[in-house]
Every structure is written in structure tokens, then in C-alpha cells.
Design an enzyme around this catalytic site. Structure first.
Site, PDB file in Angstrom:
ATOM      1  N   SER A 158      -1.092  -2.985  -1.373  1.00 61.10           N
ATOM      2  CA  SER A 158      -1.608  -2.050  -2.367  1.00 61.10           C
ATOM      3  C   SER A 158      -0.612  -0.933  -2.589  1.00 61.10           C
ATOM      4  O   SER A 158       0.105  -0.517  -1.671  1.00 61.10           O
ATOM      5  CB  SER A 158      -2.941  -1.453  -1.884  1.00 61.10           C
ATOM      6  OG  SER A 158      -3.351  -0.372  -2.698  1.00 61.10           O
ATOM      7  N   TYR A 209      -7.188   3.068   4.896  1.00 60.13           N
ATOM      8  CA  TYR A 209      -6.851   1.908   4.068  1.00 60.13           C
ATOM      9  C   TYR A 209      -5.399   1.982   3.610  1.00 60.13           C
ATOM     10  O   TYR A 209      -4.649   1.004   3.698  1.00 60.13           O
ATOM     11  CB  TYR A 209      -7.783   1.844   2.860  1.00 60.13           C
ATOM     12  CG  TYR A 209      -7.530   0.669   1.945  1.00 60.13           C
ATOM     13  CD1 TYR A 209      -8.058  -0.581   2.227  1.00 60.13           C
ATOM     14  CD2 TYR A 209      -6.756   0.814   0.789  1.00 60.13           C
ATOM     15  CE1 TYR A 209      -7.824  -1.664   1.390  1.00 60.13           C
ATOM     16  CE2 TYR A 209      -6.517  -0.260  -0.053  1.00 60.13           C
ATOM     17  CZ  TYR A 209      -7.057  -1.498   0.248  1.00 60.13           C
ATOM     18  OH  TYR A 209      -6.815  -2.569  -0.578  1.00 60.13           O
ATOM     19  N   VAL A 211      -2.804   3.576   4.923  1.00 53.92           N
ATOM     20  CA  VAL A 211      -1.839   3.355   6.003  1.00 53.92           C
ATOM     21  C   VAL A 211      -1.834   1.883   6.416  1.00 53.92           C
ATOM     22  O   VAL A 211      -0.769   1.309   6.690  1.00 53.92           O
ATOM     23  CB  VAL A 211      -2.150   4.265   7.209  1.00 53.92           C
ATOM     24  CG1 VAL A 211      -1.223   3.939   8.379  1.00 53.92           C
ATOM     25  CG2 VAL A 211      -2.004   5.736   6.821  1.00 53.92           C
TER      26      VAL A 211
END
Length: 288
Positions: A158, A209, A211
Site C-alpha cells: 500500500s 497498518y 508500518v
């Protein structure tokens, strides 16, 4: 029936994972990988949800119109198999199944499974890293030996894992990481900082999330480099699907799931000119 190609998609009962399976079936006939029937394993930790996802795909009007599935005379067959990447026994069990069932190996694995929890504390960090980072790492390491010589491994990451959110020192540590051990030490340092309540002071964001996805990008790069050094021809990349309309974004994404699936599908099926160890978005490599 016999299959010339076999693929696996994790976390595929809904959202981006479901769309990846759907688009693999639609795009495989026109891809360079096509040399006969393709079996796609739609995996999910919950059996009832996995079987329901399979039923929805079998009844999908676009798949029927395209005659994509073998039941309609097409090339793709989709099967459900249980897999929970947060549990080592589940990963090992599925890997053993693949070894026994597909002795020649599988062509691609797309690791999409991940969680995004509400709130932020040491337990959220432990659980999130346990699935998103450590689970994806273990799945990658365990499934790599099951891939064919020219196989593909794709890990969903992401843009939330971009390095601009870190202090200069931690950003430099991510960029300097060469091995999986280097990356894992960074994940451990983050968890320890959160436990001590001073992650911001140390240069970390208060975002489990994000990291975890930085870890996935860096770990994928390290795994790709190690495989390439051994002479492996397996192509290993991570990608960001973009901001997609899913449960994880509460439907507020800018892309549909089908649009978000495209980069992962491309990395699994198309000619990417032997590029490996890169981070991709919108069907092209990007700077991390």
C-alpha cells in the site's frame, strides 16, 4: 481435468482479492501465460465465506458472457481452499497440499490477505504485524519452493507504507535494509517503541497498518534480491492497488475493486520484462 497453469490468491473471498480472482479468469486467455487450462485457488480463512465467494464467481454474468470458466467452455477453473496466513499450521498445510496435488509446481501466488484494525495500541500493532508482515513473509517463504522455475510472487502492499511519513533516520534504515532479517528488526523496533509509548519520539508513525505495509514492500525487495542472487528466475514484486472501494476503506475509495486488481493481475500474467524486487502502482514501478 488436468491444468497447465495453477495460481493462488490469498484473502480472496471479498474486495480486492475477489476482484483479482475474477480478473485473472477474464484476462488469462489473452495473456502470454496462456498455454492451456488455468486453475485458480481462491483462498480464505472462513470456509463459508470462501464457498460463497466461489458461488458468486460461478454465477458472475461477465464471466459467463466471456465464457471464461471451464464450465462454460473457457480456460479457467476456480476452486476454494482454506488458508489463514496468520497461522503457520494453515500455511504449512496448504503448501503440503500444493506439493502433493501439483508436483510440477504452481505458476503464481498473489498474497492479498491482510487486516486493518481500528484503534492503536501495542495489541493492535502485534496483531496487525502478525498477519500483514509476518504472515505474508511466512507465506512467501513457504510458497516460494512450490513455484515453477519461471513463477511469480506478488505481495499486496500500500502507498500508506510510503517512507515520507518516517523520520530521516528510520527512512534511511528502510532504504538500507538488504535482508529479511534487516526488515524484521525494523518491525521489532516499531513494536518495542509502541510498547514503550514513544514511537513518535523515535520517528515512527502511530499507524500499525502503514508500518506493516512498509515492511511488506521492504521484505519483498529483500526476498527478490536473495532469490536473484541464487540464480532464481522467479519474479517477486509488491504493488499498491490504489485507494479502492472496499470494506477496508468503508467504500470511500477512488477505484473499483476491478480497477484495483489490475496491477496484481498484470504482475501475475503479463510480460514484465523480468523485472523483480520492485514496488508497483497503476501498472508501473514507482519510487517507494
Amino acid at each position: 481435468m488436468s491444468y497447465t497453469r495453477v495460481g493462488v490468491v490469498t484473502g480472496a473471498n471479498k474486495g480486492i482479492g475477489f476482484a483479482i480472482v475474477r480478473n485473472l479468469a477474464l484476462q488469462y486467455p489473452n495473456s502470454p501465460l496462456n498455454n492451456g487450462p488455468l486453475l485458480i485457488y481462491l483462498t480464505a480463512r472462513d470456509s463459508s465465506r470462501g464457498q460463497e465467494a466461489l458461488r458468486r464467481l460461478q454465477d458472475d454474468s461477465q464471466l459467463k458472457q466471456a465464457k471464461a470458466l471451464t464450465r462454460d467452455g473457457g480456460l479457467a477453473e476456480i476452486k476454494y481452499h482454506a488458508l489463514d496466513i496468520a497461522h503457520s499450521t494453515s500455511i504449512a498445510s496448504f503448501a503440503e497440499y500444493l506439493k502433493n496435488t501439483h508436483g510440477d509446481g504452481v505458476d503464481f501466488v498473489i498474497n492479498n490477505a491482510a487486516i486493518a484494525m481500528q484503534g492503536f495500541d501495542a495489541n493492535v500493532v502485534k496483531t496487525t504485524l502478525g498477519c500483514n508482515y509476518y504472515g505474508t513473509l511466512e507465506a512467501s517463504s513457504t510458497f516460494l519452493p512450490r513455484l515453477k522455475e519461471s513463477g511469480r510472487l506478488v505481495n499486496l502492499a500500500s502507498m500508506s507504507g510510503r517512507l515520507s511519513q518516517y523520520s530521516d533516520g528510520i527512512r534511511d534504515e528502510f532504504l538500507a535494509s538488504k535482508t529479511v532479517s534487516d526488515v524484521t528488526k525494523l518491525m521489532e523496533a516499531f513494536a518495542s517503541a509502541v510498547e514503550a509509548g514513544n514511537e513518535k519520539k523515535q520517528g515512527w508513525p502511530s499507524a500499525a497498518y502503514a508500518v506493516s505495509k512498509s515492511g511488506v514492500i521492504s521484505m519483498t525487495r529483500a526476498v527478490a534480491a536473495a532469490e536473484k542472487a541464487k540464480g532464481s528466475k522467479v519474479l517477486i514484486n509488491s504493488c499498491c492497488p490504489g485507494w479502492v472501494q472496499t470494506d477496508m476503506t468503508k467504500g470511500r475509495g477512488a477505484k473499483t475493486p476491478d480497477e484495483g486488481a489490475q496491477t496484481a493481475v498484470m504482475l501475475a500474467l503479463e510480460d514484465i520484462m523480468q523485472r523483480t524486487g520492485l514496488f508497483w502502482q497503476n501498472e508501473r514501478p514507482i519510487h517507494w
